[in-house]
Design an enzyme around this catalytic site. Sequence first.
Site, PDB file in Angstrom:
ATOM      1  N   SER A 172       7.840   9.255   1.427  1.00 19.74           N
ATOM      2  CA  SER A 172       7.641  10.436   0.582  1.00 19.74           C
ATOM      3  C   SER A 172       6.412  11.231   0.998  1.00 19.74           C
ATOM      4  O   SER A 172       6.231  12.360   0.548  1.00 19.74           O
ATOM      5  CB  SER A 172       7.418   9.992  -0.871  1.00 19.74           C
ATOM      6  OG  SER A 172       8.534   9.315  -1.356  1.00 19.74           O
ATOM      7  N   HIS A 194      13.842  12.487   4.838  1.00 19.58           N
ATOM      8  CA  HIS A 194      13.382  12.216   3.466  1.00 19.58           C
ATOM      9  C   HIS A 194      14.437  12.638   2.444  1.00 19.58           C
ATOM     10  O   HIS A 194      14.640  13.822   2.192  1.00 19.58           O
ATOM     11  CB  HIS A 194      12.050  12.967   3.238  1.00 19.58           C
ATOM     12  CG  HIS A 194      11.495  12.797   1.862  1.00 19.58           C
ATOM     13  ND1 HIS A 194      10.934  13.831   1.161  1.00 19.58           N
ATOM     14  CD2 HIS A 194      11.430  11.704   1.060  1.00 19.58           C
ATOM     15  CE1 HIS A 194      10.539  13.379  -0.014  1.00 19.58           C
ATOM     16  NE2 HIS A 194      10.830  12.106  -0.099  1.00 19.58           N
ATOM     17  N   ASN A 196       7.154  16.902  -2.304  1.00 18.96           N
ATOM     18  CA  ASN A 196       6.169  16.101  -3.042  1.00 18.96           C
ATOM     19  C   ASN A 196       4.774  16.711  -3.048  1.00 18.96           C
ATOM     20  O   ASN A 196       3.977  16.399  -3.930  1.00 18.96           O
ATOM     21  CB  ASN A 196       6.141  14.666  -2.508  1.00 18.96           C
ATOM     22  CG  ASN A 196       7.384  13.912  -2.944  1.00 18.96           C
ATOM     23  OD1 ASN A 196       7.905  14.147  -4.035  1.00 18.96           O
ATOM     24  ND2 ASN A 196       7.876  13.026  -2.103  1.00 18.96           N
TER      25      ASN A 196
HETATM   26  N1  LIG Z   1      11.691   6.858  -5.695  1.00 25.04           N
HETATM   27  C1  LIG Z   1      11.875   8.088  -5.256  1.00 25.04           C
HETATM   28  O1  LIG Z   1      12.109   9.011  -6.048  1.00 25.04           O
HETATM   29  C2  LIG Z   1      11.818   8.385  -3.787  1.00 25.04           C
HETATM   30  C3  LIG Z   1      12.342   9.587  -3.298  1.00 25.04           C
HETATM   31  C4  LIG Z   1      12.324   9.824  -1.915  1.00 25.04           C
HETATM   32  C5  LIG Z   1      11.768   8.889  -1.055  1.00 25.04           C
HETATM   33  N2  LIG Z   1      11.248   7.734  -1.575  1.00 25.04           N
HETATM   34  C6  LIG Z   1      10.682   6.772  -0.633  1.00 25.04           C
HETATM   35  O2  LIG Z   1      11.646   5.776  -0.366  1.00 25.04           O
HETATM   36  C7  LIG Z   1      10.973   4.538  -0.065  1.00 25.04           C
HETATM   37  C8  LIG Z   1      11.511   3.461  -1.001  1.00 25.04           C
HETATM   38  O3  LIG Z   1      11.287   3.850  -2.346  1.00 25.04           O
HETATM   39  P1  LIG Z   1      12.162   3.254  -3.540  1.00 25.04           P
HETATM   40  O4  LIG Z   1      12.032   4.213  -4.674  1.00 25.04           O
HETATM   41  O5  LIG Z   1      13.502   2.840  -3.054  1.00 25.04           O
HETATM   42  O6  LIG Z   1      11.281   1.956  -3.896  1.00 25.04           O
HETATM   43  P2  LIG Z   1      11.798   0.563  -4.503  1.00 25.04           P
HETATM   44  O7  LIG Z   1      10.583  -0.094  -5.039  1.00 25.04           O
HETATM   45  O8  LIG Z   1      12.967   0.791  -5.410  1.00 25.04           O
HETATM   46  O9  LIG Z   1      12.355  -0.220  -3.222  1.00 25.04           O
HETATM   47  C9  LIG Z   1      11.553  -0.618  -2.157  1.00 25.04           C
HETATM   48  C10 LIG Z   1      12.222  -1.829  -1.536  1.00 25.04           C
HETATM   49  O10 LIG Z   1      11.565  -2.149  -0.311  1.00 25.04           O
HETATM   50  C11 LIG Z   1      11.605  -3.544  -0.197  1.00 25.04           C
HETATM   51  N3  LIG Z   1      10.676  -4.019   0.818  1.00 25.04           N
HETATM   52  C12 LIG Z   1       9.327  -4.145   0.751  1.00 25.04           C
HETATM   53  N4  LIG Z   1       8.861  -4.657   1.909  1.00 25.04           N
HETATM   54  C13 LIG Z   1       9.933  -4.865   2.716  1.00 25.04           C
HETATM   55  C14 LIG Z   1      10.118  -5.397   4.022  1.00 25.04           C
HETATM   56  N5  LIG Z   1       9.067  -5.822   4.731  1.00 25.04           N
HETATM   57  N6  LIG Z   1      11.359  -5.460   4.539  1.00 25.04           N
HETATM   58  C15 LIG Z   1      12.417  -5.041   3.827  1.00 25.04           C
HETATM   59  N7  LIG Z   1      12.327  -4.533   2.589  1.00 25.04           N
HETATM   60  C16 LIG Z   1      11.095  -4.443   2.036  1.00 25.04           C
HETATM   61  C17 LIG Z   1      11.287  -4.033  -1.614  1.00 25.04           C
HETATM   62  O11 LIG Z   1      11.659  -5.390  -1.789  1.00 25.04           O
HETATM   63  C18 LIG Z   1      12.128  -3.077  -2.440  1.00 25.04           C
HETATM   64  O12 LIG Z   1      13.428  -3.572  -2.682  1.00 25.04           O
HETATM   65  C19 LIG Z   1       9.476   4.808  -0.213  1.00 25.04           C
HETATM   66  O13 LIG Z   1       8.946   5.136   1.036  1.00 25.04           O
HETATM   67  C20 LIG Z   1       9.465   6.015  -1.137  1.00 25.04           C
HETATM   68  O14 LIG Z   1       8.311   6.781  -1.010  1.00 25.04           O
HETATM   69  C21 LIG Z   1      11.269   7.446  -2.908  1.00 25.04           C
END
Ligand SMILES: NC(=O)c1ccc[n+]([C@@H]2O[C@H](COP(=O)([O-])OP(=O)(O)OC[C@H]3O[C@@H](n4cnc5c(N)ncnc54)[C@H](O)[C@@H]3O)[C@@H](O)[C@H]2O)c1
Length: 292
Positions: A120, A141, A191
């Site tokens: 993000s 993204h 963001n």
């Molecule tokens: N939440 C949002 O609205 C949003 C929107 C766009 C982008 N993002 C980005 O997407 C990414 C994930 O966010 P999310 O909301 O899915 O978070 P989340 O907390 O729902 O999921 C993250 C996942 O990553 C896993 N993880 C951590 N370390 C790991 C590893 N070494 N190997 C494999 N898996 C691993 C965790 O166990 C978890 O299941 C982040 O970079 C976030 O910034 C989030």
Amino acid sequence: MSGIQKVGIVGAGQMGSGIAHVCALSGIDVVLQDLALDKVEQGLATISGNMNRQATKGIIQEADIKPALARIAASDAYENMADCDLVIESATEDETIKRKILAQLAPVVKSSAILATNTSSISITRLAASTDRPEKFIGIHFMNPVPLMELVEVVRGIATDDETYEASRKFVADIGKQITVAEDFPAFIVNRILLPMINEAIYTLYEGVGSVESIDTAMKLGANHPMGPLQLADFIGLDTCLSVMQVLYDGLADTKYRPCPLLVKYVEAGWVGRKAGRGFYDYRGETPVPTR
Ligand SMILES: NC(=O)c1ccc[n+]([C@@H]2O[C@H](COP(=O)([O-])OP(=O)(O)OC[C@H]3O[C@@H](n4cnc5c(N)ncnc54)[C@H](O)[C@@H]3O)[C@@H](O)[C@H]2O)c1
């Protein structure tokens, strides 16, 4: 087609599952990985539930669900991604975690594959430097929830080559999303604008200007936002919101991006929003109840 027929996704949380969902429905094979197989299973259950909901609403055909789910393979080792054409890192928003994943992943994946991140906020150029192929590294993204949101921001690092950029654009179009192109600066476009607004809403709560409900109602009815900023923060994940504000604060060296201490406190408590059952609202009962 973009030539991308098999996609690896690292991280099966809210976003990784959503990306897998959309890819599988577009006929692309997916390898979905998390820290352990049970986390991937949780992701698969979410995907299945969301596809069923889409079918009930007539957005997709019921008959398409089974073949789509069959296209997603659960993984607990990067070796399973060796023949992927594209691998999208979508793990926790933490630069140390992402760099470690990319450094372990890159040597295992075929050299012609594109490596991408769904970060993000974190620098694409810096993340690219932890791989063996900065020219084949790019930011793709997605927005949350992936099956519903049309936009994908595409962000080139300093070394990203034209071939990678064009193939990524084509991939995004093939899965039915619209592109916006952002330069590689902290938090890109969406963001950079959205998170300071959410952070300000949290300051508004912290300073007692309004309650959780009054702040969300004010922005829904007064600014025509589809959901209030605190509700949205819970939806994104407060851990992710805090990480993005920290990247903005550090990267732009401007105090206007200082993360609100109340946001820090919620994250320290583990009250990181919907995914934890509690954030600015408590989701454990039938209807969400404000926590302040
Ligand atoms: N939440 C949002 O609205 C949003 C929107 C766009 C982008 N993002 C980005 O997407 C990414 C994930 O966010 P999310 O909301 O899915 O978070 P989340 O907390 O729902 O999921 C993250 C996942 O990553 C896993 N993880 C951590 N370390 C790991 C590893 N070494 N190997 C494999 N898996 C691993 C965790 O166990 C978890 O299941 C982040 O970079 C976030 O910034 C989030």
